[in-house]
Design a protein around this motif. Structure first.
Motif, PDB file in Angstrom:
ATOM      1  N   VAL A 396       0.879  -0.794  -0.095  1.00 57.46           N
ATOM      2  CA  VAL A 396      -0.243   0.136  -0.403  1.00 57.46           C
ATOM      3  C   VAL A 396       0.726   1.392   0.029  1.00 57.46           C
ATOM      4  CG1 VAL A 396      -2.267   0.825   0.836  1.00 57.46           C
ATOM      5  CG2 VAL A 396      -0.948  -1.355   1.662  1.00 57.46           C
ATOM      6  N   GLY A 397       1.693   1.307  -0.796  1.00 57.07           N
ATOM      7  CA  GLY A 397       2.751   2.383  -0.934  1.00 57.07           C
ATOM      8  C   GLY A 397       3.056   2.735  -0.231  1.00 57.07           C
ATOM      9  N   GLY A 398       3.982   1.909   0.667  1.00 56.67           N
ATOM     10  CA  GLY A 398       4.667   2.049   2.092  1.00 56.67           C
ATOM     11  C   GLY A 398       4.030   2.207   2.999  1.00 56.67           C
ATOM     12  N   ALA A 399       2.849   2.231   3.303  1.00 56.07           N
ATOM     13  CA  ALA A 399       1.935   2.041   4.470  1.00 56.07           C
ATOM     14  C   ALA A 399       2.171   0.915   5.342  1.00 56.07           C
ATOM     15  CB  ALA A 399       0.582   2.814   4.150  1.00 56.07           C
ATOM     16  N   LEU A 400       2.278  -0.063   5.080  1.00 61.79           N
ATOM     17  CA  LEU A 400       1.560  -1.452   5.552  1.00 61.79           C
ATOM     18  C   LEU A 400       2.586  -2.402   5.442  1.00 61.79           C
ATOM     19  CD1 LEU A 400      -0.705  -3.232   7.085  1.00 61.79           C
ATOM     20  CD2 LEU A 400      -0.551  -3.734   4.597  1.00 61.79           C
ATOM     21  N   ALA A 401       4.063  -1.601   6.582  1.00 63.89           N
ATOM     22  CA  ALA A 401       4.822  -2.372   6.606  1.00 63.89           C
ATOM     23  C   ALA A 401       4.808  -4.113   6.818  1.00 63.89           C
ATOM     24  CB  ALA A 401       6.115  -1.873   7.866  1.00 63.89           C
ATOM     25  N   VAL A 402       5.660  -4.729   6.434  1.00 63.31           N
ATOM     26  CA  VAL A 402       5.493  -6.752   6.265  1.00 63.31           C
ATOM     27  C   VAL A 402       6.901  -6.862   6.212  1.00 63.31           C
ATOM     28  CG1 VAL A 402       3.278  -6.372   4.410  1.00 63.31           C
ATOM     29  CG2 VAL A 402       6.330  -6.414   3.998  1.00 63.31           C
ATOM     30  N   ASP A 403       6.692  -8.333   7.198  1.00 56.51           N
ATOM     31  CA  ASP A 403       7.493  -8.922   7.695  1.00 56.51           C
ATOM     32  C   ASP A 403       8.409 -10.035   6.619  1.00 56.51           C
ATOM     33  OD1 ASP A 403       9.769 -10.616   9.063  1.00 56.51           O
ATOM     34  OD2 ASP A 403       9.144  -9.475  11.026  1.00 56.51           O
ATOM     35  N   ALA A 404       8.566 -10.706   6.034  1.00 57.85           N
ATOM     36  CA  ALA A 404       8.965 -11.731   5.011  1.00 57.85           C
ATOM     37  C   ALA A 404       9.260 -12.183   5.804  1.00 57.85           C
ATOM     38  CB  ALA A 404       9.859 -11.253   4.037  1.00 57.85           C
ATOM     39  N   ALA A 405      10.679 -12.092   6.781  1.00 60.04           N
ATOM     40  CA  ALA A 405      11.068 -13.799   7.541  1.00 60.04           C
ATOM     41  C   ALA A 405      10.106 -14.074   8.396  1.00 60.04           C
ATOM     42  CB  ALA A 405      12.080 -12.978   8.521  1.00 60.04           C
ATOM     43  N   LYS A 406       9.296 -13.513   8.711  1.00 59.82           N
ATOM     44  CA  LYS A 406       8.178 -13.554   9.507  1.00 59.82           C
ATOM     45  C   LYS A 406       7.161 -14.705   8.758  1.00 59.82           C
ATOM     46  CE  LYS A 406       7.135 -11.242  14.062  1.00 59.82           C
ATOM     47  NZ  LYS A 406       6.095 -10.305  14.280  1.00 59.82           N
ATOM     48  N   ALA A 407       6.745 -14.190   7.626  1.00 61.09           N
ATOM     49  CA  ALA A 407       6.282 -15.169   6.614  1.00 61.09           C
ATOM     50  C   ALA A 407       7.011 -16.690   6.207  1.00 61.09           C
ATOM     51  CB  ALA A 407       5.538 -14.305   5.345  1.00 61.09           C
ATOM     52  N   ARG A 408       8.145 -16.408   5.986  1.00 62.25           N
ATOM     53  CA  ARG A 408       8.860 -17.891   5.616  1.00 62.25           C
ATOM     54  C   ARG A 408       9.025 -18.372   6.671  1.00 62.25           C
ATOM     55  NH1 ARG A 408      12.386 -18.296   1.266  1.00 62.25           N
ATOM     56  NH2 ARG A 408      13.587 -20.280   1.587  1.00 62.25           N
ATOM     57  N   ALA A 409       9.279 -18.117   7.881  1.00 63.75           N
ATOM     58  CA  ALA A 409       9.172 -19.105   9.151  1.00 63.75           C
ATOM     59  C   ALA A 409       7.956 -19.501   9.378  1.00 63.75           C
ATOM     60  CB  ALA A 409       9.419 -18.136   9.564  1.00 63.75           C
ATOM     61  N   ALA A 410       6.468 -19.060   9.167  1.00 62.17           N
ATOM     62  CA  ALA A 410       5.191 -20.019   9.100  1.00 62.17           C
ATOM     63  C   ALA A 410       4.857 -20.352   8.272  1.00 62.17           C
ATOM     64  CB  ALA A 410       4.231 -18.570   9.138  1.00 62.17           C
ATOM     65  N   LEU A 411       5.315 -20.241   7.030  1.00 62.99           N
ATOM     66  CA  LEU A 411       5.357 -21.343   5.799  1.00 62.99           C
ATOM     67  C   LEU A 411       5.821 -22.422   6.084  1.00 62.99           C
ATOM     68  CD1 LEU A 411       3.000 -20.955   3.804  1.00 62.99           C
ATOM     69  CD2 LEU A 411       4.939 -20.262   1.909  1.00 62.99           C
ATOM     70  N   GLU A 412       7.355 -21.933   6.287  1.00 59.62           N
ATOM     71  CA  GLU A 412       8.180 -23.187   6.377  1.00 59.62           C
ATOM     72  C   GLU A 412       7.914 -24.056   7.643  1.00 59.62           C
ATOM     73  OE1 GLU A 412      12.873 -24.111   6.081  1.00 59.62           O
ATOM     74  OE2 GLU A 412      11.824 -22.323   7.208  1.00 59.62           O
ATOM     75  N   GLU A 413       6.989 -23.289   9.068  1.00 62.04           N
ATOM     76  CA  GLU A 413       6.574 -24.255   9.612  1.00 62.04           C
ATOM     77  C   GLU A 413       5.608 -25.091   9.912  1.00 62.04           C
ATOM     78  OE1 GLU A 413       7.558 -26.471  13.600  1.00 62.04           O
ATOM     79  OE2 GLU A 413       9.005 -24.743  12.739  1.00 62.04           O
ATOM     80  N   ARG A 414       4.961 -24.404   9.467  1.00 64.10           N
ATOM     81  CA  ARG A 414       3.104 -25.289   9.515  1.00 64.10           C
ATOM     82  C   ARG A 414       3.005 -26.095   7.407  1.00 64.10           C
ATOM     83  NH1 ARG A 414      -0.851 -22.668  12.978  1.00 64.10           N
ATOM     84  NH2 ARG A 414       0.404 -22.490  14.868  1.00 64.10           N
ATOM     85  N   VAL A 415       3.998 -25.723   6.974  1.00 64.25           N
ATOM     86  CA  VAL A 415       3.280 -25.970   5.528  1.00 64.25           C
ATOM     87  C   VAL A 415       3.934 -27.186   4.883  1.00 64.25           C
ATOM     88  CG1 VAL A 415       2.537 -25.137   3.106  1.00 64.25           C
ATOM     89  CG2 VAL A 415       1.749 -24.622   5.233  1.00 64.25           C
ATOM     90  N   ALA A 416       5.311 -26.474   4.990  1.00 67.08           N
ATOM     91  CA  ALA A 416       6.390 -26.847   4.476  1.00 67.08           C
ATOM     92  C   ALA A 416       7.004 -28.436   5.419  1.00 67.08           C
ATOM     93  CB  ALA A 416       7.824 -26.299   3.947  1.00 67.08           C
TER      94      ALA A 416
END
Length: 690
Positions: A396-416
């Motif tokens: 959203v043009g920089g208005a919404l910060a995201v944490d790519a590391a958290k996303a990767r960790a959750a996907l790895e732990e719960r899916v991969a």
């Protein structure tokens, strides 16, 4: 002073605000939806958009609004406490329904509870025949007793639905007079005013829903108007109807049943405007947001409308057979297929070890894992972040910060890990499953309706639509994708393309054999007069009123009708039969022989208010683009693997560019995969060719 038109579209995750000035400049704002009070997000978002543009609230000349207030009241069972007065013997119509089952062999399936519990449903002695004659007079003493009993139960609304009131409303009118005399403060809805059509369950359900949501809708619109006024916006508020037309706030509070599915309709109207502008007579609109994805069809520059639909039916795959799961509304609505797939759809591994995506969603709060708001279940947005498709720092043009590391960790732990896959392959699998779920929606409105999707162009919008469009189109054999300016808020843009419309229907059952054309035209004329009166009340003089007549027909004994235009002259019966036969063959793949009896079931009139000037400029000018972004690695499946992919802006496509590439914008991200190519057309749309 620059005059502004404002639109606001409430979604499950974001609320979109769009400001359009007279020169075609768009200013957009995405804010998180405020689930407890949807008006708050609109008022705050509009104030921020005006402040950022240095604009005066007094310059706003109209506010157009698509809202989920009515549908949420039904889905969450939070409507008004409602009572029902009906003819003796019809107390349980809401329970019996139409005996249609969405899951034929599922013994555990239960139909949803009636919106009016049984002790709040009262019978009265009366009977009107199908031809409108009175068989049994109305027992007014029973009506008074029923009203007093409902008042003692604390009802806020009363629905009245008497048998065959569409043919003769005399008894219903008298019941209404008694209710108003005894309980003037209670919301009252009469079926002959809400839906003057045959089919007892459909009429009862629609009238009850109107009564159930009307107090909630009235309160919401009153609060929204008051809060806008505090902010200096005194412009009229127009509400998007489920059928794609606009209606005034006063009409909306009387008949909120027409605005239950207003949000999805706006995007299809925007796609129709784009199709007309670009000269594309056959397009499929594909809208993927944070919670759901929706598909609709535009043919010959006209949208496809359904005469009824269900709310709360789960996944709306558009099947004409798998019905009966939700709460039925027999009002015209844009014909959409919807699936529970969006950026917030949760990814999980089920008990059998299979990867599942949705329909459960993380919604606006807490949202995907990458938002950092406490959710630990990975979503489609998290998967797209891992694949490299989304900006790894902010949306959203920089208005919404995201944490790519958290996303990767959750996907790895719960899916991969449970699947024994590398994390990028797990993310790719989730992306592919989400796409396949949404392909079902497109097939539901094309191949299941006798249309070949390969002959259509795909108009993709919503925050996530342009990200999935190319892959879905390739699977369907489609060759062209159109991504409009401000794609992420395009449903709100679609509101700006809409016109004020009045849709009226009346039961008029006659065989086409020996049809009295004069009687048919006279019945249409009565509907037309009512439509013209309503348009005049909305400020449209006769010279700015456009009227279209149509009829619902079926083969004698059929359960479903098809809608065709009513010819103005000539052999009306023959032309109706021929039009119906052609539509039947196109929809179902066959038509009956010449001797098969056909009957008219209902007549319809569509009245449209013609604006004094075009509602949309020839070309939209979106807001300023962000700074250039460096390329990043993106994953395109096991065959292609990771590819260093340029991240571009819309203006970079003045000349044809090959994929892969990613186009980042304030409100959406567009993906051009390997093997595809993209270029801007004369109207600022990104055109992707496969």
């Amino acid at each position: 002073m620059t005059r502004l038109r404002v639109s606001a579209d409430i979604g499950g995750t974001f609320t979109d605000i769009v400001l359009l000035d007279g020169e075609g400049r768009l200013r957009t704002k995405k804010v998180s939806s405020t689930v407890g009070d949807y008006a708050t997000a609109i008022v705050q978002g509009l104030a921020e958009a005006l402040a950022e543009g240095g604009l005066d609230a007094g310059a706003v000349e109209e506010v157009l609004h698509a809202t989920t207030v009515a549908s949420n009241a039904i889905l969450e069972q939070k409507g008004a406490r409602t009572g029902l007065i009906t003819t003796r013997g019809f107390r349980d119509v809401l329970e019996i329904r139409t005996l249609r089952m969405p899951r034929l062999y599922d013994l555990a399936w239960e139909k949803p509870p009636a919106l009016v519990e049984r002790r709040l449903r009262h019978e009265v002695t009366e009977r009107i025949a199908v031809d409108g004659t009175v068989r049994v007079p109305l027992d007014e003493a029973e009506v008074e007793a029923a009203v007093k009993a409902l008042l003692a139960e604390g009802v806020q609304a009363i629905a009245v639905c008497l048998i065959h009131a569409y043919a003769n409303p005399a008894h219903e009118k008298r019941v209404g007079e008694i209710v108003r005399a005894l309980a003037p403060e209670v919301t009252l809805c009469l079926s002959h005013e809400v839906l003057p059509e045959r089919k007892e369950y459909e009429r009862t359900s629609t009238t009850v829903i109107n009564a159930y949501v009307r107090p909630i809708f009235e309160q919401y619109l009153a609060r929204l108007t008051a809060e806008l006024g505090k902010g200096g916006v005194s412009a009229p508020v127009l509400i998007m109807q489920s059928n794609g037309g606009l209606m005034g706030a006063a009409e909306a509070t009387e008949r909120p049943v027409h605005a239950v599915e207003s949000g999805p309709a706006a995007g299809v109207i925007g796609a129709r405007a784009l199709a007309r502008q670009a000269g594309l007579p056959r397009v499929i609109s594909f809208d993927m947001g944070g919670t759901t994805a929706k598909a609709g069809v535009i043919e010959a520059y006209e949208v496809s409308r359904a005469s009824e639909y269900a709310v709360g039916a789960g996944i709306m795959v558009g099947s004409r057979l798998l019905t009966g799961a939700g709460y039925l509304l027999k009002v015209p609505a844009i014909d959409l297929a919807e699936v529970g797939a969006g950026g917030g759809s949760i990814i999980r591994v089920d008990a059998g070890g299979a990867l599942q995506v949705g329909p459960e969603s993380a919604g606006a709060h807490p949202g995907p894992v990458c938002y950092g708001r406490g959710n630990m279940q990975p979503t489609v947005t998290d998967a797209n972040l891992v694949l490299g498709y989304l900006n790894p720092h902010a949306l959203v043009g920089g208005a919404l910060a995201v944490d790519a590391a958290k996303a990767r960790a959750a996907l790895e732990e719960r899916v991969a890990k449970p699947l024994g896959l590398p994390v990028e392959q797990a993310a790719w699998g989730a992306h592919a499953i989400a796409a396949s779920n949404m392909i079902r929606a497109i097939k539901a409105v094309t191949s299941e309706r006798g249309r070949d999707p390969r002959s259509f162009a795909l108009v993709a919008f919503g925050g996530n639509g342009p990200l999935f469009a190319a892959g879905m189109a390739a699977s369907l054999g489609m060759r062209r994708i159109i991504v409009p300016p401000s794609a992420g808020v395009f449903s709100a843009v679609g509101l700006l393309c809409s016109d004020v419309e009045v849709h009226l229907t009346r039961t008029w059952r006659r065989p086409t054999q020996g049809l009295d054309a004069g009687a048919l035209q006279a019945a249409c004329a009565m509907l037309e007069a009512e439509a013209r009166a309503r348009l005049a009340a909305d400020g449209f003089p006769p010279e700015r009123q456009d009227i279209t007549r149509s009829a619902q027909l079926r083969y004698q004994g059929q359960s479903f009708e098809l809608t065709v235009p009513v010819p103005a002259e000539g052999d009306v019966a023959t032309r109706l039969e021929e039009a119906f036969g052609a539509e039947h063959e196109r929809t179902y793949g066959h038509r009956a022989g010449a001797g098969e009896p056909v009957e008219v079931v209902a007549l319809q009139v569509l009245g449209r208010g013609v604006p004094e000037r075009p509602r949309m400029p020839e070309r939209l000018m979106a807001g300023t683009e962000g700074p250039p972004q460096p390329p990043r690695a993106a994953y395109f499946g096991a065959a292609a693997g990771w590819i260093e992919t340029p991240v571009l802006r819309r203006s970079d496509f003045a000349a044809l560019r090959p994929g892969p590439c990613i186009i980042e914008e304030y409100d959406a991200t567009c993906l051009v995969p390997p093997g595809a190519r993209a270029v801007l057309d004369a109207f600022g749309n990104i055109v992707i060719e496969l």
